[in-house]
Design a protein around this motif. Structure first.
Motif, short mmCIF file in Angstrom:
data_model
loop_
_atom_site.label_atom_id
_atom_site.label_comp_id
_atom_site.label_asym_id
_atom_site.label_seq_id
_atom_site.Cartn_x
_atom_site.Cartn_y
_atom_site.Cartn_z
N ALA A 1 0.85 -1.19 0.00
CA ALA A 1 0.00 0.00 0.00
C ALA A 1 0.89 1.24 0.00
N THR A 2 0.51 2.22 -0.82
CA THR A 2 1.29 3.46 -0.94
C THR A 2 0.40 4.65 -0.67
N MET A 3 0.89 5.54 0.16
CA MET A 3 0.21 6.80 0.44
C MET A 3 1.10 7.94 -0.07
N GLU A 4 0.51 8.84 -0.82
CA GLU A 4 1.23 9.99 -1.35
C GLU A 4 0.51 11.27 -0.96
N GLY A 5 1.28 12.33 -0.82
CA GLY A 5 0.66 13.60 -0.49
C GLY A 5 1.69 14.66 -0.18
N TRP A 6 1.29 15.61 0.64
CA TRP A 6 2.17 16.70 1.03
C TRP A 6 1.86 17.11 2.46
N MET A 7 2.80 17.75 3.08
CA MET A 7 2.59 18.21 4.45
C MET A 7 3.46 19.42 4.72
N VAL A 8 2.97 20.29 5.58
CA VAL A 8 3.70 21.48 6.02
C VAL A 8 3.96 21.33 7.51
N ILE A 9 5.19 21.54 7.91
CA ILE A 9 5.57 21.46 9.32
C ILE A 9 6.16 22.80 9.74
N GLY A 10 5.63 23.36 10.82
CA GLY A 10 6.14 24.62 11.35
C GLY A 10 6.54 24.47 12.80
N THR A 11 7.67 25.05 13.15
CA THR A 11 8.17 25.02 14.53
C THR A 11 8.56 26.44 14.92
N GLY A 12 8.09 26.89 16.09
CA GLY A 12 8.41 28.24 16.52
C GLY A 12 8.16 28.44 18.00
#
Length: 263
Positions: free
Chosen positions: A98-109
């Motif tokens: 099984a393959t999952m594809e996508g995008w994500m944004v990670i913010g640290t502050g």
């Protein structure tokens, strides 16, 4: 003044006049015409000085070093950043992949951390998620088919990169988004909690190659082998940054407010 003196003065004057006449005749008879003289003069001036200049340059000029490549300073660091990644996650288990594809944004502050993104889940469709921290609490909202759930645990895949019992070895330089960073080889154990939603009782090890710039991960290529219920499991994950910039406190506040409103 007597006659002999005048005769001497006259003789000297005659010699001077004769000398001047010969001098003038020599210039007129043997000198080149004005145009030709100018042409010869120009040719001489254009050739001789050029030859001298080239000789001088070739003897005195020293080799110059190549121009230095400008170092691009990233507008982020490990304590404040926002990175947008593409993501491909594959699980092979019991003969099924099984393959999952996508995008994500990670913010640290300093105000808090946040993440949001979208994944295509096999046989399920598109899932979206949003996460934000508040103090020691992490709120995560996952939506599938417009059905959203909110809980107070980390998004499962986020712990995969963290792992447990990690060792890191610098392998050289890497370059992402025109920034130069350090390539690390990471080895560690998979965190069973990270995959509890997918596979129960998963235990195994992983190796990852991570490119970090200014302490921020801009790419990760992970391969893991594990066992679950006496079956071999193979996991791969590729994350690649497509954009990196400064932390946004406005995005953090907006995500936290939306998640808490859906509790």
């Amino acid at each position: 003044m007597n006659k002999l003196v005048w005769m001497g003065i006259a003789a000297i004057a005659a010699v001077l006049l004769l000398t001047w006449w010969f001098y003038s005749t020599a210039i007129v008879d043997y000198a080149a015409p004005p145009d030709r003289f100018k042409q010869i003069g120009n040719t001489t001036a254009s050739r001789t000085p050029q030859h001298i200049d080239n000789t001088t340059i070739s003897r005195t000029q020293t080799p110059q070093p190549p121009p230095a490549i400008a170092v691009v300073k990233p507008p982020f660091n490990a304590s404040a950043y926002e990175v947008n990644y593409t993501l491909v996650f594959t699980v092979s288990y019991s003969g099924i992949t099984a393959t999952m594809e996508g995008w994500m944004v990670i913010g640290t502050g300093p105000s808090g951390n946040y993440s949001f993104g979208m994944l295509t889940v096999p046989l399920q469709g598109t899932a979206t998620f949003k996460s934000a921290t508040e103090g020691n609490t992490t709120y995560t909202m996952t939506c599938l088919h417009w059905d959203c759930t909110v809980n107070e645990e980390k998004w499962p895949l986020a712990s995969l990169i963290e792992g447990v019992n990690i060792t890191r070895t610098a392998k050289g330089q890497c370059r992402r988004l025109n920034y130069t960073g350090t390539l690390y080889e990471e080895r560690g154990m998979l965190d069973p909690k990270a995959f509890s939603r997918f596979i129960e009782g998963l235990v195994g090890n992983y190796t990852a190659y991570v490119c970090e710039v200014n302490g921020v991960m801009l790419s990760a290529d992970l391969t893991a082998t594990a066992t679950a219920r006496d079956e071999m499991v193979r996991l791969t994950m590729k994350m690649e940054a497509v954009k990196a910039g400064p932390y946004s406190v406005d995005v953090y506040r907006l995500i936290l407010k939306e998640i808490k409103a859906n509790k």
